[in-house]
Design a protein around this motif. Structure first.
Motif, PDB file in Angstrom:
ATOM      1  N   LYS A 161       0.829  -1.199   0.000  1.00 13.75           N
ATOM      2  CA  LYS A 161       0.000   0.000   0.000  1.00 13.75           C
ATOM      3  C   LYS A 161       0.870   1.257   0.000  1.00 13.75           C
ATOM      4  N   GLY A 162       0.603   2.128  -0.944  1.00 13.25           N
ATOM      5  CA  GLY A 162       1.197   3.455  -0.918  1.00 13.25           C
ATOM      6  C   GLY A 162       2.663   3.528  -1.254  1.00 13.25           C
ATOM      7  N   GLN A 178      -0.019  13.024  -2.418  1.00 10.77           N
ATOM      8  CA  GLN A 178      -1.004  11.941  -2.411  1.00 10.77           C
ATOM      9  C   GLN A 178      -0.958  11.151  -1.110  1.00 10.77           C
ATOM     10  N   THR A 181      -2.503  12.706   1.969  1.00  6.67           N
ATOM     11  CA  THR A 181      -3.962  12.598   1.947  1.00  6.67           C
ATOM     12  C   THR A 181      -4.418  11.194   2.305  1.00  6.67           C
ATOM     13  N   TYR A 182      -3.617  10.209   1.909  1.00  3.01           N
ATOM     14  CA  TYR A 182      -3.992   8.797   2.044  1.00  3.01           C
ATOM     15  C   TYR A 182      -3.678   8.217   3.410  1.00  3.01           C
ATOM     16  N   THR A 183      -2.561   8.641   4.014  1.00  7.63           N
ATOM     17  CA  THR A 183      -2.068   7.980   5.239  1.00  7.63           C
ATOM     18  C   THR A 183      -2.674   8.599   6.495  1.00  7.63           C
ATOM     19  N   VAL A 187      -9.000   7.469   6.571  1.00  5.80           N
ATOM     20  CA  VAL A 187      -8.968   6.826   5.255  1.00  5.80           C
ATOM     21  C   VAL A 187      -8.700   5.333   5.407  1.00  5.80           C
ATOM     22  N   THR A 380      -5.104   4.941  -6.739  1.00  2.00           N
ATOM     23  CA  THR A 380      -6.444   5.090  -6.176  1.00  2.00           C
ATOM     24  C   THR A 380      -6.767   3.946  -5.235  1.00  2.00           C
ATOM     25  N   ASP A 381      -6.386   2.725  -5.627  1.00  6.60           N
ATOM     26  CA  ASP A 381      -6.665   1.538  -4.820  1.00  6.60           C
ATOM     27  C   ASP A 381      -5.542   0.541  -5.067  1.00  6.60           C
TER      28      ASP A 381
END
Length: 421
Positions: A161-162, A178, A181-183, A187, A380-381
């Motif tokens: 992931k990421g 990005q 925003t994600y971590t 989320v 995105t995923d």
């Protein structure tokens, strides 16, 4: 309290094909299972699973209370988890109950890729250059310390992931924006303990491998080395084969790296899954280590099929204070190859299941996505682009690779393309 012996499991692997063998291994060793979980899977074996406690396993107080409840009813022989997110909970509970496990400090280090690098700082030749990033303002200093090409990733995620491979300042800035925003825990709960904490590290170049093994009372026992393949852009793992095809020299380098990392991090009384890169000189360098069994069917199927020694029984032996059965050699080759999406859309199914299942050597075909599921691509995923997988065995690496490729080529994904806008 009854005298009935149980091993406490904190959560399970995602698919029943992976988690059912863990229950069966416990039964063969004479233990029941008490499960602490976020959500109860359906159709658990009720003669093996003696109790299920459903709690938010990111809430440490609730997990500890659940463990106390189980310890008040049963004789707890050990505590295990099958994924990264709960390794610190295992150590915390075992410290309170006097059971075998890594120290809480060692478990926390194994959960954090920055702390992992710090623990290995005295051996810089075995790790990439690295720097911690918690804010965009820290990028310039991190870039100066690491250089390009580099990898930017969260310190606590798993399953690829990421992960961003970056080659210049623009790519680094975009990746950091990005990831910031994600971590965040709102989320993904995996970032509850260290939101917006990233590590930038130099890109290691070479072949990818993992080491599956155990530490018991300071003794490192390696069950084998696995060869890995992954995508270049986001490092999504696409194939695993066991045992490794590495020649003797590089294989020895991997084994020495493993012993050094375990010692430097102070890991003991646990299963481990170490990932490394072997460069063109045959030298192994650390990517990361986890204080739990491997996923991607490595622990649940590949090592056991190749060696004839139950990996999950050994996981439970170590967790209950017993020396694992050593693996002398692998008599077969076992591997998994994934079917990956090439586009976004709605998954309608895999064609060719019967033909692929009839390829000699194929043991399992797994369909990962449900019909009608939305498929999105990284960043995105990071999960939904894996559509399925094939597990196979063979008497040589060449035979195995050919069968895996033939079977996955026969599996044809059906999609309704995603509508733009």
């Amino acid at each position: 309290m009854t005298s009935e012996s149980v091993v406490v499991f904190i959560n399970l692997r995602r698919t029943q094909l992976e988690y059912m063998p863990t229950f069966e291994a416990a039964r063969r060793l004479g233990h029941g299972v008490a499960l602490i979980t976020d959500k109860t899977p359906v159709d658990l074996p009720d003669t093996i699973v003696r109790e299920v406690v459903v709690v938010d396993t990111y809430d440490h107080e609730k997990v500890d209370a659940a463990a106390d409840r189980i310890a008040g009813r049963f004789s707890v022989a050990g505590v295990v988890t099958w994924s990264d997110r709960d390794v610190t909970s295992v150590s915390r509970i075992c410290a309170r109950l006097g059971l075998p496990a890594p120290s809480v400090d060692s478990a926390e280090t194994a959960r954090n890729k920055y702390l992992m690098r710090e623990a290995m700082a005295a051996r810089p030749e075995l790790i990439p250059r690295y720097a911690r990033v918690t804010d965009v303002s820290e990028l310039d200093q991190a870039r100066e310390a690491v250089g390009f090409p580099a990898v930017l990733k969260p310190t606590s995620a798993s399953g690829s992931k990421g992960i961003f491979v970056v080659h210049d300042e623009e790519e680094l800035d975009q990746a950091c924006t990005q990831l910031m925003t994600y971590t965040r825990p709102e989320v993904d709960s995996v970032f509850t303990d260290n939101p917006n904490e990233l590590v930038l590290e130099g890109l290691l170049v070479g072949t990818e491998h993992s080491v599956e093994g155990f530490v018991h009372r300071g003794e490192v026992l390696i069950a084998g080395v696995t060869d890995k393949e992954s995508t270049k852009e986001f490092c999504l793992e696409t194939a695993q084969t066991h045992p490794s095809a590495l020649p003797e020299g590089p294989l020895t380098s991997v084994q020495r790296l493993t012993e050094t990392v375990v010692a430097e991090m102070g890991l003991d009384d646990c299963t481990f899954h170490l990932e490394c890169i072997v460069d063109g000189t045959g030298t192994a360098r650390l990517v990361e280590i986890a204080a739990r069994p491997a996923g991607d069917f490595i622990a649940s199927h590949l090592v056991t099929a190749a060696t004839g020694v139950s990996f999950h029984e050994n996981v439970l032996r170590v967790a209950t204070g017993h020396r694992p059965i050593p693996v002398e050699q692998a008599h077969l080759h076992a591997g998994v190859r994934k079917v990956m999406a090439a586009e976004e859309g709605t998954f309608e199914g895999l064609e060719g299941l019967e033909e692929a299942g009839n390829v000699p050597g194929v043991r399992h075909i797994i369909v990962e996505r449900a019909q009608g599921a939305a498929v999105r691509m990284p960043p995105t995923d990071y999960a939904s682009s894996t559509l399925g997988a094939v597990i196979a065995t063979g008497d040589s690496d060449a035979y195995l690779q050919e069968r895996l490729q033939r079977a996955t080529d026969l599996l044809r994904p059906r999609f309704t393309p995603r509508e733009e806008g």
